[in-house]
Design an enzyme around this catalytic site. Sequence first.
Site, mmCIF file in Angstrom:
data_model
loop_
_atom_site.group_PDB
_atom_site.id
_atom_site.type_symbol
_atom_site.label_atom_id
_atom_site.label_comp_id
_atom_site.label_asym_id
_atom_site.label_seq_id
_atom_site.Cartn_x
_atom_site.Cartn_y
_atom_site.Cartn_z
ATOM 1 C CB SER A 65 -46.234 -58.272 -42.231
ATOM 2 O OG SER A 65 -45.750 -58.689 -41.372
ATOM 3 C CE LYS A 68 -46.750 -61.947 -40.369
ATOM 4 N NZ LYS A 68 -46.564 -60.614 -39.436
ATOM 5 C CE1 TYR A 191 -43.840 -64.934 -41.086
ATOM 6 C CE2 TYR A 191 -41.779 -64.876 -40.397
ATOM 7 C CZ TYR A 191 -42.380 -64.098 -39.941
ATOM 8 O OH TYR A 191 -42.618 -63.019 -40.114
ATOM 9 C CE1 TYR A 243 -46.621 -55.504 -38.868
ATOM 10 C CE2 TYR A 243 -46.494 -53.224 -39.736
ATOM 11 C CZ TYR A 243 -46.488 -54.807 -39.570
ATOM 12 O OH TYR A 243 -45.241 -55.570 -40.583
ATOM 13 C CB VAL A 261 -40.869 -54.370 -41.831
ATOM 14 C CG1 VAL A 261 -41.624 -53.984 -40.307
ATOM 15 C CG2 VAL A 261 -40.576 -55.545 -42.301
#
Length: 323
Positions: A65, A68, A191, A243, A261
């Site tokens: 992540s 991103k 992605y 998160y 993660v």
Amino acid sequence: MAIAAVQSFLNQLYHELKGLSEGRVATYIPELAKANPDWFGISVVTLDGQVFEVGDVAQKFTIQSISKVFVYSMALEDYGRENLLKKVGVEPTGDPFNSLIRLDEDSKRPDNPMVNAGAIATTSLITGQDPADRLNRMLAMFQRYVGDEVFVDVSTFVSERSTGHRNRAMAHLMLNFGLIDEHIDEALDLYFQQCSVLVTCHDLAVMAATLANKGVNPLTGVQAVGAEHVRDILSVMYTCGMYNFAGEWAFRVGIPAKSGVSGGILAVVPNQAGIAVFSPPLDGHGNSVRGLKVFEALSQEYGFHLFDLSLGHCRFAQGLQQT
Ligand code: GLU
């Protein structure tokens, strides 16, 4: 031999936290389950290029992540701030990263680019002539931040591609709302590729230091992203990067950050340093357990919380002195 105070502090944190056995390595992506729970590294890169590190800082892992943040920076450049805001909001959700409930209930627009739906929508906006061109542009972007060649881990990419049904469901829902175009398999592949880019803890600290340094990589001098985009990137990291722990993180640690993660956390102390921690065992929110403890301690020790920085309470200069 004299060493900087910050290096002693990192060594101390490393030894204190190394034996910690809390948290669980992510297993929902089969490749991630292979991570060693004992891997632990801390890296700090200053704006004048000093590097302080301890532990497994050269161990490669997939960025997940944390990608991103950087793909969002690319979309800001490719698509422009106002156009991007029409497609992807900047509102924290309080929901897990892979939730699709609000997407259906609410505005039909992903809340922010740090949750999976928003990240997939952001990735679908990356420009290029064809999938290979888009991937190459993305890898070139990561390379500017890292200062070295980067590669996609094919096993993780295939692992995510064959198991990422929730991500596929989100993409289909967004296609249904007309939010992304019909090339959803290409967008999803890109992605999954961005999440499978291999980095080290050291690389993440350099990437963070680049954002701390108005978009210029402090080790190579290369402008990785236009300085005019850095404020927007850091704002989204600050409000949505950790998160559904983002509010508590802002309160306790107060540094714009993003976790993934695979166990990485990258944090940007504006005008001071980039910091990264890598340790795969995660808590229930998906954040690295050792990582949270390291950042809480560093923020406390050096006055890195944004509201300490803005009040002139930063004590990092003392940390750079030899002991
Ligand atoms: N590739 C992961 C996914 O899409 C990223 C999740 C994360 O690091 O939060 O589920």
